[in-house]
Design a protein around this motif. Sequence first.
Motif, PDB file in Angstrom:
ATOM      1  N   LEU A 119       3.678  -2.476  -9.037  1.00 51.99           N
ATOM      2  CA  LEU A 119       2.604  -2.518 -10.025  1.00 51.99           C
ATOM      3  C   LEU A 119       1.302  -1.911  -9.509  1.00 51.99           C
ATOM      4  CD1 LEU A 119       3.144  -5.993 -11.723  1.00 51.99           C
ATOM      5  CD2 LEU A 119       4.000  -3.753 -12.411  1.00 51.99           C
ATOM      6  N   VAL A 120       1.087  -1.912  -8.207  1.00 53.28           N
ATOM      7  CA  VAL A 120      -0.145  -1.328  -7.672  1.00 53.28           C
ATOM      8  C   VAL A 120      -0.194   0.169  -7.933  1.00 53.28           C
ATOM      9  CG1 VAL A 120       0.616  -0.720  -5.320  1.00 53.28           C
ATOM     10  CG2 VAL A 120      -1.738  -1.500  -5.700  1.00 53.28           C
ATOM     11  N   TYR A 121       0.970   0.765  -8.167  1.00 48.32           N
ATOM     12  CA  TYR A 121       1.069   2.194  -8.460  1.00 48.32           C
ATOM     13  C   TYR A 121       0.475   2.523  -9.825  1.00 48.32           C
ATOM     14  CZ  TYR A 121       3.363   6.814  -8.429  1.00 48.32           C
ATOM     15  OH  TYR A 121       3.627   8.151  -8.436  1.00 48.32           O
ATOM     16  N   ASP A 122       0.309   1.489 -10.683  1.00 47.32           N
ATOM     17  CA  ASP A 122      -0.277   1.639 -12.016  1.00 47.32           C
ATOM     18  C   ASP A 122       0.502   2.606 -12.897  1.00 47.32           C
ATOM     19  OD1 ASP A 122      -2.280  -0.226 -11.941  1.00 47.32           O
ATOM     20  OD2 ASP A 122      -3.828   1.152 -11.258  1.00 47.32           O
ATOM     21  N   SER A 123       1.838   2.485 -12.886  1.00 48.85           N
ATOM     22  CA  SER A 123       2.665   3.249 -13.811  1.00 48.85           C
ATOM     23  C   SER A 123       2.465   2.712 -15.226  1.00 48.85           C
ATOM     24  CB  SER A 123       4.140   3.124 -13.426  1.00 48.85           C
ATOM     25  OG  SER A 123       4.363   3.583 -12.116  1.00 48.85           O
ATOM     26  N   ASP A 124       2.543   3.599 -16.203  1.00 47.92           N
ATOM     27  CA  ASP A 124       2.387   3.145 -17.588  1.00 47.92           C
ATOM     28  C   ASP A 124       3.669   2.510 -18.110  1.00 47.92           C
ATOM     29  OD1 ASP A 124       3.657   5.765 -17.711  1.00 47.92           O
ATOM     30  OD2 ASP A 124       3.368   5.658 -19.877  1.00 47.92           O
ATOM     31  N   VAL A 125       4.803   2.762 -17.440  1.00 50.07           N
ATOM     32  CA  VAL A 125       6.082   2.154 -17.799  1.00 50.07           C
ATOM     33  C   VAL A 125       6.696   1.554 -16.543  1.00 50.07           C
ATOM     34  CG1 VAL A 125       8.449   2.575 -18.593  1.00 50.07           C
ATOM     35  CG2 VAL A 125       6.522   3.694 -19.757  1.00 50.07           C
ATOM     36  N   VAL A 126       7.142   0.305 -16.633  1.00 52.27           N
ATOM     37  CA  VAL A 126       7.781  -0.382 -15.509  1.00 52.27           C
ATOM     38  C   VAL A 126       9.156  -0.856 -15.957  1.00 52.27           C
ATOM     39  CG1 VAL A 126       7.665  -2.327 -13.906  1.00 52.27           C
ATOM     40  CG2 VAL A 126       5.576  -1.102 -14.530  1.00 52.27           C
TER      41      VAL A 126
ATOM     42  N   GLU B  71       0.806  -1.219   0.000  1.00 50.91           N
ATOM     43  CA  GLU B  71       0.000   0.000   0.000  1.00 50.91           C
ATOM     44  C   GLU B  71       0.844   1.276   0.000  1.00 50.91           C
ATOM     45  OE1 GLU B  71      -2.760   0.090   3.215  1.00 50.91           O
ATOM     46  OE2 GLU B  71      -3.823  -1.716   2.580  1.00 50.91           O
ATOM     47  N   LEU B  72       2.158   1.145   0.166  1.00 54.89           N
ATOM     48  CA  LEU B  72       3.003   2.311   0.421  1.00 54.89           C
ATOM     49  C   LEU B  72       2.873   3.393  -0.651  1.00 54.89           C
ATOM     50  CD1 LEU B  72       5.145   3.538   2.284  1.00 54.89           C
ATOM     51  CD2 LEU B  72       6.885   2.394   0.893  1.00 54.89           C
ATOM     52  N   SER B  73       3.006   3.023  -1.928  1.00 54.00           N
ATOM     53  CA  SER B  73       2.957   4.038  -2.982  1.00 54.00           C
ATOM     54  C   SER B  73       1.596   4.700  -3.059  1.00 54.00           C
ATOM     55  CB  SER B  73       3.324   3.413  -4.334  1.00 54.00           C
ATOM     56  OG  SER B  73       2.387   2.409  -4.703  1.00 54.00           O
ATOM     57  N   LEU B  74       0.541   3.956  -2.724  1.00 51.46           N
ATOM     58  CA  LEU B  74      -0.800   4.536  -2.742  1.00 51.46           C
ATOM     59  C   LEU B  74      -0.967   5.533  -1.602  1.00 51.46           C
ATOM     60  CD1 LEU B  74      -2.896   1.322  -3.556  1.00 51.46           C
ATOM     61  CD2 LEU B  74      -1.954   3.022  -5.139  1.00 51.46           C
ATOM     62  N   GLU B  75      -0.308   5.255  -0.471  1.00 48.62           N
ATOM     63  CA  GLU B  75      -0.323   6.227   0.628  1.00 48.62           C
ATOM     64  C   GLU B  75       0.336   7.532   0.187  1.00 48.62           C
ATOM     65  OE1 GLU B  75       1.053   4.977   4.470  1.00 48.62           O
ATOM     66  OE2 GLU B  75       0.472   2.888   4.093  1.00 48.62           O
ATOM     67  N   PHE B  76       1.460   7.423  -0.494  1.00 55.32           N
ATOM     68  CA  PHE B  76       2.159   8.621  -0.968  1.00 55.32           C
ATOM     69  C   PHE B  76       1.273   9.432  -1.910  1.00 55.32           C
ATOM     70  CE2 PHE B  76       6.491   6.357  -0.434  1.00 55.32           C
ATOM     71  CZ  PHE B  76       6.514   6.711   0.905  1.00 55.32           C
ATOM     72  N   ARG B  77       0.425   8.739  -2.652  1.00 55.49           N
ATOM     73  CA  ARG B  77      -0.471   9.418  -3.589  1.00 55.49           C
ATOM     74  C   ARG B  77      -1.704  10.002  -2.909  1.00 55.49           C
ATOM     75  NH1 ARG B  77      -1.415   6.070  -9.235  1.00 55.49           N
ATOM     76  NH2 ARG B  77       0.446   6.830 -10.340  1.00 55.49           N
ATOM     77  N   GLY B  78      -1.895   9.672  -1.647  1.00 51.27           N
ATOM     78  CA  GLY B  78      -3.067  10.156  -0.938  1.00 51.27           C
ATOM     79  C   GLY B  78      -4.332   9.390  -1.242  1.00 51.27           C
TER      80      GLY B  78
END
Length: 269
Positions: A160-167, A109-116
């Motif tokens: 991948l949970v961050y849903d970046s268009d490029v990985v 969940e970490l990156s989603l927390e950063f995104r609010g």
Amino acid sequence: MHQTTDATTSAVGFDHVFKAFVSQGRRGEPVLALQDVAFEARAGEFVSLVGPSGCGKSTCLNLLAGLDTPSDGTVSHRGSPVRGVNTAVGYITQDDNLLPWRSLRGNVELSLEFRGVPRRERRERAQELIDLVGLGGFEEHYPHELSGGMRKRGGIIRTLVYDSDVVLMDEPFGPLDAQTRVILQAELLKLWHRARPTVLFVTHDLVEAIALSDRILVFTANPGRVKREYTVDIPRPRDPFHIHDAPGFAELYDALWDDIRAEIGQAAR
């Protein structure tokens, strides 16, 4: 919601890129790592970079991530030059880099927390991927309580949970045993099919490259440049457990190995 890129625009572009580093071991003389590298990756494409050690494959990923800058030429993401750290891309390295003081769920969940992202939404999105890679029931376990393969799955879905268009993936399965590697290759394909990000994947394993990729770029020995490009015509979905049996596999493997063997021989001279 996964970010998409217009199919008419390259998701990733390298336009005559050079990269030189200053070597302390050579009295400060510059060492050319990349020489006139030019390629593109389209939206939703899985592209592997292969070649001898030290040929600049990882440097390409670092340039796209904005962790380094080209000495000449342009590296672009979604049609715009990369200037500074590129937080829009995901980056998965050999290490899982899970935070030891957070549970598996907390790490994902970490990156989603950063995104609010609201707590309930991030919990749902994280749980979807945790279940997808077979880690359901381990949500509250800490990294030291997980096997190497489980930690690697956690590290992948955290990106991948961050849903970046490029990985970007730099030998993510390198430290693992052969059986776990193949299992995680199958898991990665499942995750990739779910959202279809553009992937740049660095590997020394030619079987892995064939199993995963749409295209494979072979790099020359240092200084690295794109020697040849191969299209992988094996139909999807693919089964990494039986990729050796796929029509055309042996011919493609032999062609790739002939190219890389020639470069290894060149580097040894």
